[in-house]
Motif scaffolding. Structure first.
Motif, mmCIF file in Angstrom:
data_model
loop_
_atom_site.group_PDB
_atom_site.id
_atom_site.type_symbol
_atom_site.label_atom_id
_atom_site.label_comp_id
_atom_site.label_asym_id
_atom_site.label_seq_id
_atom_site.Cartn_x
_atom_site.Cartn_y
_atom_site.Cartn_z
ATOM 1 N N PHE A 3 0.839 -1.199 0.000
ATOM 2 C CA PHE A 3 0.000 0.000 0.000
ATOM 3 C C PHE A 3 0.874 1.249 0.000
ATOM 4 O O PHE A 3 0.604 2.202 -0.725
ATOM 5 C CB PHE A 3 -0.959 0.007 1.202
ATOM 6 C CG PHE A 3 -2.311 -0.547 0.886
ATOM 7 C CD1 PHE A 3 -3.391 0.289 0.709
ATOM 8 C CD2 PHE A 3 -2.501 -1.909 0.738
ATOM 9 C CE1 PHE A 3 -4.639 -0.213 0.400
ATOM 10 C CE2 PHE A 3 -3.742 -2.424 0.431
ATOM 11 C CZ PHE A 3 -4.822 -1.578 0.261
ATOM 12 N N ALA A 4 1.922 1.242 0.806
ATOM 13 C CA ALA A 4 2.813 2.407 0.853
ATOM 14 C C ALA A 4 3.479 2.637 -0.502
ATOM 15 O O ALA A 4 3.483 3.757 -1.020
ATOM 16 C CB ALA A 4 3.867 2.218 1.946
ATOM 17 N N VAL A 5 4.010 1.581 -1.092
ATOM 18 C CA VAL A 5 4.696 1.706 -2.385
ATOM 19 C C VAL A 5 3.722 2.117 -3.488
ATOM 20 O O VAL A 5 3.976 3.050 -4.250
ATOM 21 C CB VAL A 5 5.414 0.384 -2.754
ATOM 22 C CG1 VAL A 5 5.834 0.359 -4.205
ATOM 23 C CG2 VAL A 5 6.610 0.158 -1.848
ATOM 24 N N GLY A 6 2.598 1.433 -3.574
ATOM 25 C CA GLY A 6 1.627 1.709 -4.631
ATOM 26 C C GLY A 6 1.035 3.108 -4.554
ATOM 27 O O GLY A 6 0.921 3.803 -5.571
ATOM 28 N N ILE A 59 4.258 15.768 -1.524
ATOM 29 C CA ILE A 59 3.574 15.762 -0.219
ATOM 30 C C ILE A 59 2.465 14.716 -0.214
ATOM 31 O O ILE A 59 2.341 13.929 0.732
ATOM 32 C CB ILE A 59 3.038 17.167 0.125
ATOM 33 C CG1 ILE A 59 4.199 18.119 0.395
ATOM 34 C CG2 ILE A 59 2.085 17.111 1.316
ATOM 35 C CD1 ILE A 59 3.799 19.578 0.485
ATOM 36 N N MET A 60 1.646 14.693 -1.264
ATOM 37 C CA MET A 60 0.547 13.728 -1.322
ATOM 38 C C MET A 60 1.075 12.289 -1.406
ATOM 39 O O MET A 60 0.479 11.384 -0.811
ATOM 40 C CB MET A 60 -0.361 14.026 -2.517
ATOM 41 C CG MET A 60 -1.231 15.249 -2.317
ATOM 42 S SD MET A 60 -2.279 15.124 -0.851
ATOM 43 C CE MET A 60 -3.277 13.706 -1.261
ATOM 44 N N ILE A 115 2.069 6.894 3.873
ATOM 45 C CA ILE A 115 2.089 6.701 5.339
ATOM 46 C C ILE A 115 0.710 6.299 5.846
ATOM 47 O O ILE A 115 0.581 5.341 6.623
ATOM 48 C CB ILE A 115 2.597 7.979 6.049
ATOM 49 C CG1 ILE A 115 4.084 8.174 5.765
ATOM 50 C CG2 ILE A 115 2.326 7.915 7.547
ATOM 51 C CD1 ILE A 115 4.630 9.524 6.218
ATOM 52 N N ILE A 116 -0.314 6.994 5.393
ATOM 53 C CA ILE A 116 -1.686 6.656 5.807
ATOM 54 C C ILE A 116 -2.045 5.245 5.345
ATOM 55 O O ILE A 116 -2.625 4.457 6.099
ATOM 56 C CB ILE A 116 -2.692 7.698 5.281
ATOM 57 C CG1 ILE A 116 -2.514 9.023 6.032
ATOM 58 C CG2 ILE A 116 -4.134 7.196 5.426
ATOM 59 C CD1 ILE A 116 -3.316 10.182 5.452
ATOM 60 N N GLY A 117 -1.704 4.903 4.100
ATOM 61 C CA GLY A 117 -1.995 3.566 3.587
ATOM 62 C C GLY A 117 -1.296 2.480 4.383
ATOM 63 O O GLY A 117 -1.899 1.469 4.736
ATOM 64 N N TYR A 118 -0.015 2.709 4.685
ATOM 65 C CA TYR A 118 0.761 1.714 5.439
ATOM 66 C C TYR A 118 0.144 1.459 6.816
ATOM 67 O O TYR A 118 -0.131 0.315 7.192
ATOM 68 C CB TYR A 118 2.209 2.176 5.591
ATOM 69 C CG TYR A 118 3.062 1.193 6.360
ATOM 70 C CD1 TYR A 118 3.701 0.155 5.700
ATOM 71 C CD2 TYR A 118 3.209 1.294 7.738
ATOM 72 C CE1 TYR A 118 4.469 -0.764 6.385
ATOM 73 C CE2 TYR A 118 3.978 0.379 8.436
ATOM 74 C CZ TYR A 118 4.602 -0.644 7.767
ATOM 75 O OH TYR A 118 5.352 -1.562 8.465
#
Length: 181
Positions: free
Chosen positions: A46-49, A138-139, A145-148
């Motif tokens: 999720f973080a990478v994608g 920024i996004m 971070i939020i996804g991870y």
């Protein structure tokens, strides 16, 4: 629950392995860790994608695959999550990135109309480019971070709930056995 849901929406690993655009990675795609689905690999994917989804370049899927390999996270999920920014959502997402960057740089937002030409691209790099790229960065960082952490928390909560349900079932069975004896 997250595992079953993710497995349902995730592309088949054979399809991803045989993708023409990912052939450049060759034997690196044979690492079993790229295909396992567990809390760490899903959260990392999720973080990478999501990070790669906000990089304003073509071939975001190749970037996601290239990042998934050294981080050893789930490759199909990383590649699939890039499609958060697709031809339908991209204008809205990237316009928001531009507005965010303009706000951070304390610049007034400029009106512009998109043209598919080298001249427009060259002019835009100097006018809206810095704000746009800062907003994208920024996004990318915030969404990754939020996804991870969201997937980590959801996955952990799912496991805790499964253990509680199992304990509850075992308790009910134990009471039934005591009651029948």
């Amino acid at each position: 629950m997250p595992r079953k849901f993710i497995q349902r929406i995730m592309p088949n690993h054979e399809t991803v392995k045989n993708s023409r655009s990912l052939k450049i990675f060759g034997r690196l795609l044979h690492d079993a860790n790229l295909w396992h689905l567990n809390r760490r690999s899903a959260a990392g994917a999720f973080a990478v994608g999501l990070f790669c989804a906000f990089i304003p370049v073509p071939f975001q899927m190749v970037l996601a695959a290239a990042a998934a390999i050294p981080f050893r996270v789930n490759l199909p999920l990383s590649v699939a999550l890039v499609w958060v920014s697709n031809p339908i959502t991209m204008p809205v997402l990237f316009y928001f990135c531009y507005l965010l960057g303009a706000f951070i740089l304390d610049q007034p937002s400029q009106t512009f109309s998109f043209e598919l030409s080298w001249q427009w691209l060259g002019e835009s790099v100097t006018t809206i480019g810095p704000a746009f790229l800062l907003g994208c960065l920024i996004m990318a960082v915030v969404s990754s971070i939020i996804g991870y952490f969201s997937i980590s928390i959801l996955w952990r909560q799912s496991v805790v709930n499964a253990w509680r349900e199992r304990a509850q079932r075992m308790l009910i069975k134990a009471k039934q056995r005591v009651h029948h004896d």
